[in-house]
Design an enzyme around this catalytic site. Structure first.
Site, short mmCIF file in Angstrom:
data_model
loop_
_atom_site.label_atom_id
_atom_site.label_comp_id
_atom_site.label_asym_id
_atom_site.label_seq_id
_atom_site.Cartn_x
_atom_site.Cartn_y
_atom_site.Cartn_z
N HIS A 228 -20.61 11.19 15.21
CA HIS A 228 -20.85 10.00 14.38
C HIS A 228 -21.20 10.42 12.95
O HIS A 228 -20.63 9.92 11.98
CB HIS A 228 -21.98 9.17 14.99
CG HIS A 228 -22.29 7.94 14.22
ND1 HIS A 228 -23.27 7.90 13.24
CD2 HIS A 228 -21.75 6.71 14.27
CE1 HIS A 228 -23.31 6.68 12.74
NE2 HIS A 228 -22.41 5.93 13.34
N ARG A 356 -8.90 -2.49 -10.50
CA ARG A 356 -9.54 -3.65 -9.86
C ARG A 356 -10.28 -4.45 -10.91
O ARG A 356 -10.84 -3.88 -11.86
CB ARG A 356 -10.55 -3.19 -8.81
CG ARG A 356 -9.97 -2.36 -7.69
CD ARG A 356 -11.09 -1.94 -6.74
NE ARG A 356 -10.60 -1.00 -5.74
CZ ARG A 356 -10.55 0.33 -5.92
NH1 ARG A 356 -10.96 0.86 -7.07
NH2 ARG A 356 -10.09 1.10 -4.96
N GLU A 543 -0.11 -5.35 1.67
CA GLU A 543 -1.31 -4.93 2.40
C GLU A 543 -1.57 -5.80 3.63
O GLU A 543 -2.46 -5.52 4.41
CB GLU A 543 -2.53 -4.95 1.48
CG GLU A 543 -2.77 -6.27 0.78
CD GLU A 543 -3.93 -6.23 -0.22
OE1 GLU A 543 -4.81 -5.37 -0.11
OE2 GLU A 543 -3.94 -7.09 -1.13
N THR A 565 -2.77 0.58 1.56
CA THR A 565 -2.75 1.09 2.94
C THR A 565 -4.10 0.95 3.63
O THR A 565 -4.18 1.02 4.85
CB THR A 565 -2.28 2.56 2.99
OG1 THR A 565 -3.05 3.30 2.04
CG2 THR A 565 -0.82 2.66 2.66
N CYS A 630 -1.49 2.48 -3.47
CA CYS A 630 -2.75 2.57 -4.21
C CYS A 630 -3.96 2.59 -3.29
O CYS A 630 -5.08 2.39 -3.71
CB CYS A 630 -2.86 1.45 -5.24
SG CYS A 630 -2.90 -0.19 -4.51
#
Lengths: 678, 678
Positions: A228, A356, A543, A565, A630
């Protein structure tokens, strides 16, 4: 898990033996044709008299340096040197050799191309070029993006005399220094107070997420590279050493004891090296990476430039320069600020593949977003948009300027609006407590109503992306206007902005058409009013799985595709990364359900199939369609190979990953040219 | 939106005119060869002397019944009757005719196959069979599943003398009675107090969701069939009349006034008919549907059975019987209880395609689930599982018994565990208030810790389905054991249980392999210990896009596929139904982004492509693989046609939809046989 059929049978090798333990004239050793640590040429290895192979490897007897053999048995030594040269010339690479001398006669046991450190890989590759053994194309195949990435992490100062108090597994690279803390809540509290902390646990579980986020690095005494701690730390890009079994972690007394007897109590400073797995007591000085300094331009990789360049930096310089010459695939960066854009450019980015616009709605501007959401009517909403527009325009001016002459893909607002509002649960508690105390919750009550109204069960699958653009009147229009005016302003100043407007989360061509038509109108208006030609492209993210499955239709309305992706993986697998990475990925890696997290390396069989379908069908509908990626996979070596194979025009990744992507894109080009011509 | 190119041009028709307004010997009328309301044969229509077509349609002059023409102009009447017979024999269907008499000469203006009510469609189709005009195959093409569905809603008693006070659009069928309430919060409160309410709004928006959930039905004065109210009500399967523009809704004074002057104040009882759009003051008696009574077996559709069957019921009986003979695709039901299973069987289900096990964890059993989640170690967890197992086993015994001899697909637990715990925000507020008051939150605090630990940003994409089965030790094993023991118990009693164990949310074959191997082991153990042969199948849902994209691999480990088209739609489009249906679907339908909600009818281009890929590649890997669908689309007529075309073995839908699916599956078979042979 490996899918090996049980009825394949077992292979048997039969070979004759030689004995290195027949007395004084016998012995055994290992030899390297170059130093696998530094890459330096010379005689490296170990020799042990009157011994067999296991004795060397087990480390129970002290070995001699290989040079000592020259004194012991000059003939065998000479013969070995000559064979080593033959082997290196044959393999044209560093060889790792095992040999035995039986009563004065040298026997070669085995040889293979030897493992080496990242730095050695670069140095050896260029040395072999200089020796004329390989050409630059082949040298490029001898190094990897993963190795380059390792060279870009800061490291502990080699000249420091610190010795490790323990060593674990190198689970996530980097060098981290901080106070040892033994539970996650305390780590969070201390970090909030400005302390740098290292979270130390036997092993982590999903409850430790807050502590892992707060810490500089994570150290565990149990669990391997798929534990983990390892999986989550790698996902966060955070330094982690795991499975340091020699540590006795005593959570109750908040301390650990090493096998050597050193005790580290909570609050003591420790240093952990995620690249080597070493753990140190105290603060070890951290050195910047010379390779990063080279990319930043603070040191030069060019020997002609006067001074004596670092050999490693020179090797990186030569290979990345060759990669740039060889590669067909462009490399862009994901960058949201002029500073990031400038760094990306220094690192070799040929544009921005993802700018963004979310951060442009944060900080002081959050107020305008609140006003937008709480707007009682068209006028109030327009006022909020009018307040945001000049701020957005200034953002874009800065970014376009930093990327002058190179394409910049601006993504219109993607996240759901409630991300700009306070957390629903926290606000509910505050308002309930205020009511309980008889206080007036005031604006908080109004905010709570808005948050409740916008609350979503699954925000990732809710009102965001293009849906927001279609539902909130004027929002995307404001952004497009800000982009257009910024570009016009720079054009008027003689600059060359190259703008690509990207619509997120499109699932159906009709969504894109609607936004595109509005955008085209606004672009024409700004062109008209400023007299500047704006050759902006309008395209879309791919996407959502449905977008990939209907890419032929979507391409009719899109001037470019850019694969997101990360979301494609989330939706294609039905995974919310925030939820699943910590909750069960380590178990999934253990069970072999996947060999690597699909967020690290693209899942070629599933998600990759969508990428392939969309690229082929998009280009069939619109020949020459520009297609890039991207998502974070754009900086992952394995994924880059897949994207090149599918024929994408570019990958875009974080600025620090740009050199890795350049190198890998070059390696793909060289490898495919090789496989074509041979 | 209709994608008609603008350069197609406009067509022009040129025709000569006749005049029905040339005096007393002239006139115009419409005629039907049968009653479009009831389907009864006879002379139906309207006639207007000295008039043109618009005068009839506009309704400004009172028309005569068509029979009156016999007195006015016997020759034309006789000619018309003869032409009507010719037309009906030609079209072999109810014809809708327009005619004009110009100075005693009859001219036919146009005819077309006439619209009819759902009941008339069934009656007319069988009448035409009895007349020898069409065969049963063709009769089947004359009715639709949508019409049958309409006949299955309860209706207001025709014999009641209630007259509508207004009429709006029939947005979502059914008959609802309740107190008019004018805001959603009050609707929620009143419903919580046991009142039946009808939510009345000018229009609804996402804030009204709680009121819509609480109400028996929804009535709005604005908006069409794609308005928010209509879309959300249809999604909920709730009666809705929208766009009743003659209502003046006065939210401030909490009342509405009709054009006729009737005032309805809050609390007054109203009745709304979602099938006709009619609104009534007061409570109109609701009648059960005779068609449902027929399927329930309380009235018979078989004339031979003695009594005189209802003509409609007889028509439905004949056509559904023929559909059953014709169809290749099986029809199963989604049912979670013995009661639902029995009803499904009465309605003609040939098995259960989806038996959810979630409800088996609710009610009194929630305590065991809490214990499971809060378990401190393996022993506590096992104790919680041991407490659940006999309860589960008893559930399965009941369901298998009800479906004796027919397949029952049991889905292992799917939803995330926190769905069995209290809501995070509500619990946070309660615990914070308890602390504020100095009270001990006790178990609530422990619960809050667990809820926080299990809290997910996007639960739909989190730890659920097979992931839960792989992460919570013993959970799926307990369920498989309960299934196996239930089956063995029934086998021992001479029954014939046919069990299919279905693993939800599989995205990779490795997940399925792991669960399947465990399940096979447990099945073998139970077989061993009981001595009963258990031929259980183990298969998987295909509901994650990646599963469809890698179906060839998954089929290697799956003995059947069942498409979960609801989740496949959610993930394929990146939509969370709870969030998006209310937030923006009405806007999307308005914008023409889709013509119908993809949750109502399968999106063939996108999600359907995944269904097709998975079916083809699954069967290529495992010839004869059994493939079905268990999403709500299994009961949607358009989707059923698509599933038949792809070649699925069965559809599974809610018990009430089973007859619709049977009829549609028959229609597909007849249509494709027709297109093959003609």
């Amino acid at each position: 898990q490996e899918r090996i059929p049980a009825d394949l049978g077992t292979a048997v090798n039969i070979c004759s033996m030689v004995f290195g333990n027949l007395g004084k004239g016998s012995g055994t050793g290992v030899a390297f044709t170059r130093d696998p640590g530094s890459g330096q040429q010379g005689v490296y290895g170990d020799y042990l008299e009157n011994a067999q192979g296991e004795d060397v490897v087990a480390g129970i007897r002290n070995t001699l340096q290989l040079q000592a053999l020259e004194q012991i048995d000059q003939q065998s030594y000479g013969e070995l040197m000559s064979i080593m040269e033959t082997l290196e010339n044959h393999y044209r690479d560093l060889c790792d050799i095992e040999f035995t001398i039986e009563s004065g006669k040298l026997w070669m046991l085995q040889t293979r191309v030897g493992k080496r450190t990242a730095g050695a890989a670069f140095r050896i590759a260029t040395q072999l070029v200089d020796q004329g053994l390989i050409d630059l194309d082949e040298a490029l195949t001898r190094v990897t993006g993963a190795q380059l990435a390792q060279l870009m992490f800061p490291r502990f100062d080699d000249s420091s005399d610190a010795t490790p108090i323990a060593t674990g597994m190198s689970a996530s690279p980097g060098a981290a220094v901080g106070k040892a803390v033994f539970d996650s809540d305390r780590a969070e509290t201390m970090a909030a107070n400005g302390d740098q902390v290292i979270l130390v646990r036997r092993e982590t579980n999903p409850d430790d997420l807050n502590g892992m986020i707060a810490a500089q690095g994570i150290l565990t005494s149990r669990g391997g590279k798929t534990s983990h701690a390892a999986v989550v730390a790698r996902g966060m890009g955070k330094t982690c050493v795991c499975g340091a079994e020699e540590l006795d972690v005593d959570l109750k007394n908040r301390r650990f004891v090493t096998r050597g007897g050193t005790t580290i109590a909570e609050g003591d400073v420790i240093s952990i090296d995620g690249t080597s797995g070493d753990v140190y007591a105290g603060k070890v000085p951290v050195m910047p990476s010379p390779v990063v300094q080279y990319f930043e331009g603070t040191i030069t990789g060019d020997a002609i430039d006067g001074g004596q360049p670092d050999e490693l930096v020179l090797a990186v310089h030569r290979l990345i320069t060759h990669a740039d010459e060889a590669r067909q695939m462009r490399v862009r960066a994901n960058a949201d600020t002029p500073e990031d854009a400038e760094r990306a450019r220094r690192f070799g980015a040929e544009g921005i593949g993802l700018c963004r616009t979310e951060h442009m709605f944060l900080g002081d501007r959050r107020q305008h977003v609140e006003d937008l959401i709480l707007a009682a009517g068209d006028d109030e909403r327009q006022a909020a948009l009018d307040a945001l527009e000049p701020l957005q325009r200034a953002d874009f001016v800065g970014i376009f300027e930093a990327m002058d002459g190179l394409p910049v893909t601006v993504r219109l607002l993607d996240p759901p609006l409630h991300e700009f509002l306070p957390d629903f649960t926290e606000l509910s508690v505050r308002v309930a407590l205020a009511e309980e105390r008889g206080e007036d919750a005031g604006r908080e009550q109004a905010l709570l109503d808005a948050v409740r109204r916008l609350h979503e069960s699954n925000p990732m699958l809710g009102l965001r992306g293009v849906r927001l653009g279609l539902i909130v009147p004027g929002l995307y229009g404001m952004q497009v206007r800000a982009i257009a005016e910024a570009a016009a302003e720079l054009k008027a100043a003689g600059k060359d902005p190259r703008v690509e407007i990207m619509v997120p989360l499109v699932g159906a061509v009709q969504e894109l058409e609607s936004i595109r038509d509005d955008a085209r109108k606004i672009l024409a208006e700004v062109q008209q009013s400023t007299g500047q030609d704006l050759d902006a492209l309008v395209g879309t993210m791919i996407e959502v799985p449905r977008a990939a499955l209907t890419a032929g239709q979507i391409a009719e309305a899109a001037e470019f595709f850019s694969f997101g992706t990360n979301d494609l993986t989330q939706m294609g697998w039905g995974f919310s990364r925030d939820d699943v990475e910590s909750a069960f990925f380590s178990r999934y890696l253990e069970l072999g359900i996947f060999g690597v997290s699909p967020f690290e390396s693209l899942d070629v069989e599933g998600i990759g199939r969508l990428v392939r379908i969309a690229t082929e069908e998009g280009r069939a509908a619109r020949p020459g369609l520009k297609v890039g990626v991207c998502g974070e996979h754009g900086g992952d070596p394995d994924s880059i190979h897949f994207f090149a194979e599918v024929g994408l025009d570019y990958v875009s990744c974080s600025p620090f990953r740009v050199p890795v992507a350049r190198l890998e894109a070059g390696r793909v080009a060289v490898a495919s040219a090789g496989s074509d011509s041979r």
